[in-house]
Design an enzyme around this catalytic site. Structure first.
Site, PDB file in Angstrom:
ATOM      1  N   HIS A 158       9.146  14.605 -23.183  1.00 32.17           N
ATOM      2  CA  HIS A 158      10.494  15.163 -23.066  1.00 32.17           C
ATOM      3  C   HIS A 158      11.120  15.022 -24.453  1.00 32.17           C
ATOM      4  O   HIS A 158      10.865  14.035 -25.155  1.00 32.17           O
ATOM      5  CB  HIS A 158      11.383  14.365 -22.116  1.00 32.17           C
ATOM      6  CG  HIS A 158      10.894  14.253 -20.709  1.00 32.17           C
ATOM      7  ND1 HIS A 158      10.012  13.306 -20.301  1.00 32.17           N
ATOM      8  CD2 HIS A 158      11.214  14.963 -19.601  1.00 32.17           C
ATOM      9  CE1 HIS A 158       9.790  13.436 -19.006  1.00 32.17           C
ATOM     10  NE2 HIS A 158      10.511  14.435 -18.547  1.00 32.17           N
TER      11      HIS A 158
ATOM     12  N   ASP B 279      12.454  11.600 -25.081  1.00 31.97           N
ATOM     13  CA  ASP B 279      11.515  10.464 -25.202  1.00 31.97           C
ATOM     14  C   ASP B 279      11.184  10.240 -26.662  1.00 31.97           C
ATOM     15  O   ASP B 279      11.080   9.113 -27.121  1.00 31.97           O
ATOM     16  CB  ASP B 279      10.140  10.750 -24.559  1.00 31.97           C
ATOM     17  CG  ASP B 279      10.205  11.220 -23.136  1.00 31.97           C
ATOM     18  OD1 ASP B 279      11.136  10.828 -22.438  1.00 31.97           O
ATOM     19  OD2 ASP B 279       9.291  11.982 -22.745  1.00 31.97           O
TER      20      ASP B 279
ATOM     21  N   HIS C  72       4.575  13.612  -5.888  1.00 37.00           N
ATOM     22  CA  HIS C  72       5.560  14.583  -5.410  1.00 37.00           C
ATOM     23  C   HIS C  72       5.032  15.294  -4.171  1.00 37.00           C
ATOM     24  O   HIS C  72       5.792  15.613  -3.258  1.00 37.00           O
ATOM     25  CB  HIS C  72       5.877  15.605  -6.497  1.00 37.00           C
ATOM     26  CG  HIS C  72       6.469  15.006  -7.736  1.00 37.00           C
ATOM     27  ND1 HIS C  72       6.820  15.762  -8.824  1.00 37.00           N
ATOM     28  CD2 HIS C  72       6.771  13.730  -8.060  1.00 37.00           C
ATOM     29  CE1 HIS C  72       7.324  14.974  -9.762  1.00 37.00           C
ATOM     30  NE2 HIS C  72       7.287  13.733  -9.319  1.00 37.00           N
TER      31      HIS C  72
HETATM   32  C1  XLS Z   1       9.467  12.948 -12.427  1.00 32.33           C
HETATM   33  C2  XLS Z   1       8.607  13.951 -13.030  1.00 32.33           C
HETATM   34  C3  XLS Z   1       8.698  14.054 -14.545  1.00 32.33           C
HETATM   35  C4  XLS Z   1       8.102  15.329 -15.019  1.00 32.33           C
HETATM   36  C5  XLS Z   1       8.522  15.736 -16.386  1.00 32.33           C
HETATM   37  O1  XLS Z   1       9.358  12.606 -11.273  1.00 32.33           O
HETATM   38  O2  XLS Z   1       7.297  13.726 -12.617  1.00 32.33           O
HETATM   39  O3  XLS Z   1       8.085  12.955 -15.135  1.00 32.33           O
HETATM   40  O4  XLS Z   1       6.711  15.278 -15.002  1.00 32.33           O
HETATM   41  O5  XLS Z   1       9.900  15.945 -16.462  1.00 32.33           O
HETATM   42 NI    NI Z   2       5.592  14.618 -13.422  1.00 32.04          NI
HETATM   43 NI    NI Z   3       7.159  12.138 -10.727  1.00 26.96          NI
END
Ligand code: XLS
Ligand code: NI
Ligand code: NI
Length: 471
Positions: free
Chosen positions: A136, A139, A306
């Site tokens: 990001h 980061d 996710h």
């Molecule tokens: C957060 C996400 C994030 C994405 C990138 O849950 O996984 O890390 O991969 O923004």
């Molecule tokens: Ni991610």
């Molecule tokens: Ni994640």
């Protein structure tokens, strides 16, 4: 030398006083070679030693150049490390602050500190033999008082990353903008109710995209961290979705303008931090992309934890994406069956990696994407060397998954079973259904002529036993 002193002093200031971690592991000292005290990760470069090795700092299965089905393991797996977890995650949880020891980090928001982290990160990549990474914007470089100062800081770090990339051959798998951490984004970025916030987010993505292009990034990811809602009482969902689509169209237009031709990834996630996130799972993302005419340029980046938060298995999410020709990349981690949030653990489950690699191999493998370990250590694993253990495990587990998946494919019984299961659609009335020419009258005539059908068993248990033969 100044740098040497600084780092050494900081090690010495830690509770475990400049301890040579490698002394815990006699395997490493068999071939006594002085450990470079400047090393932030006190171990040698991780090598493949084979399944009988007991060395925690060696791969037992990941042998980068070993050929599997005509391609080397490293070409199949395309491992990437996420800058945010490796360099910036202090290992806080909802009940306590960070525990991670980062003796190289002075804790400041200075550009100097950001530049110093780059060296540490590339040492890490080199030791692991990881050839891709992701970031990001926030980061890699600090967010400063105003956008132009933040952009200038980003430029300085990007210049250093570019130099490191060319020295090492490491590539940027994808870049992204952090549109979820700053308080201005608490009500969304591209779905904010406030056009000023929306504009700020657009400016940030513009710069992140240009930085990705500058680093020859292979792709660009949108994870809609706050693109959703907490309550529908204050939300105009239709306007928010229209705004999000307009935002993504602007990203495509800007990419075309600056000559960035990589894919855009959408990373689905159903909730956390929002109550509901619009990009909730593969199916919802595909529907959104189709509805708003974004299918050409977008593909999906599927993350294991996710998928499970969405109430699906990872293989379900991958299969939905693959069926639409939209399996772009993978954020390789896992959740915890007992904890209901995004724990982002390292993948250590062979059933999981086998099933992931089965889908990946069945779709012909990655093109621009790869396996990005969007994973963090447990809060208890606070020493820098734990980053090495974590990635060794993740890489070995995926290497085994790859070999097992390929063995299952070569064996052929699983694929044959599935093919046979649908074989009644290969001819006669089934074939007319698949060709789109069948009518209800024909189905009725067929049913009348054939009487009560006899249905074959699905043989789930037999197939589960078959998978276990290979694991
Ligand atoms: C957060 C996400 C994030 C994405 C990138 O849950 O996984 O890390 O991969 O923004
Ligand atoms: Ni991610
Ligand atoms: Ni994640």
């Amino acid at each position: 030398m100044a740098k040497f002193n600084r780092i050494y002093t900081q090690f010495a200031d830690l509770p475990n006083k400049g301890k040579n971690y490698c002394n815990h592991f006699p395997y490493i000292n068999k071939n006594p070679k002085p450990i470079d005290i400047m090393a932030h990760f006190p171990c040698e470069k991780i090598q493949y030693e084979g399944p009988s090795s007991k060395n925690p700092f060696a791969f037992k299965h990941y042998n980068p150049e070993e050929m599997v089905a005509g391609k080397s393991m490293k070409e199949h797996l395309r491992f990437a490390a996420p800058y945010w977890h490796v360099m910036r995650n202090v290992l806080a949880d909802p009940f306590g602050g960070g525990t991670a020891q980062m003796p190289w980090d002075d804790g400041s928001d200075s550009v100097e500190n950001a530049l110093a982290r780059v060296d540490v990160f590339f040492e890490f990549l080199d030791k692991m033999g990881i050839e891709y990474y992701c970031w990001h914007d926030r980061d890699i470089a600090p967010e400063l008082n105003d956008l132009s100062a933040s952009n200038a800081a980003l430029d300085q770090v990007v210049a250093k990353l570019k130099q490191k990339q060319s020295e090492t051959g490491v590539k940027l798998l994808w870049g992204t903008a952090c549109l979820f951490a700053h308080p201005r984004y608490s009500q969304g970025a591209a779905t904010s109710p406030d056009a000023n916030i929306y504009a700020y987010a657009g400016a940030q993505v513009k710069k992140a995209l240009e930085s990705t292009k500058e680093l020859d990034g292979l792709g660009y990811t949108f994870w809609g961290g706050r693109e959703g809602y907490s309550t529908l009482l204050n939300t105009n969902m239709k306007r928010e979705l229209d705004h999000l689509a307009a935002f993504l169209h602007m990203a495509v237009a800007h990419a075309d303008k600056i000559g960035f031709d990589g894919p855009f990834y959408i990373e689905p996630k159903p909730r956390e931090p929002s109550t509901h996130q619009y990009d909730s799972d593969s199916a919802a993302c595909l529907n959104f992309l189709r509805e708003y005419g974004l299918m050409d340029r977008f593909t999906l980046n599927i993350e294991t934890n996710h998928a499970t938060l969405a109430g699906h298995t990872m293989e379900h999410e991958l299969t939905v994406a693959a069926n639409a020709g939209k399996l772009g990349s993978i954020d390789a981690n896992r959740g915890d069956t007992l904890i209901g949030w995004d724990t982002d653990q390292f993948p250590t489950d062979l059933y999981l990696t086998t099933q992931v690699m089965l889908v990946v191999l069945n779709t012909g493998g990655f093109t621009t994407g790869g396996l990005n370990f969007d994973a963090k250590r447990r809060r208890e694993s606070h020493e820098p060397i734990d980053l090495i253990h974590a990635h060794v495990g993740g890489m070995d587990t995926f290497a085994r998954g790859l070999k097992i998946a390929q063995a299952i494919r070569e064996d052929g019984r699983l694929a044959n079973f599935v093919q046979e299961r649908y074989s009644s659609f290969d001819s006669n009335v089934g074939a007319t259904v698949e060709s789109g020419s069948c009518t209800f009258e024909e189905l009725e005539a067929h049913a009348m002529a054939h009487g009560e059908p006899s249905l074959a068993s699905g043989r789930q248990e037999m197939l589960e036993n078959l998978i276990n033969e290979f694991i």
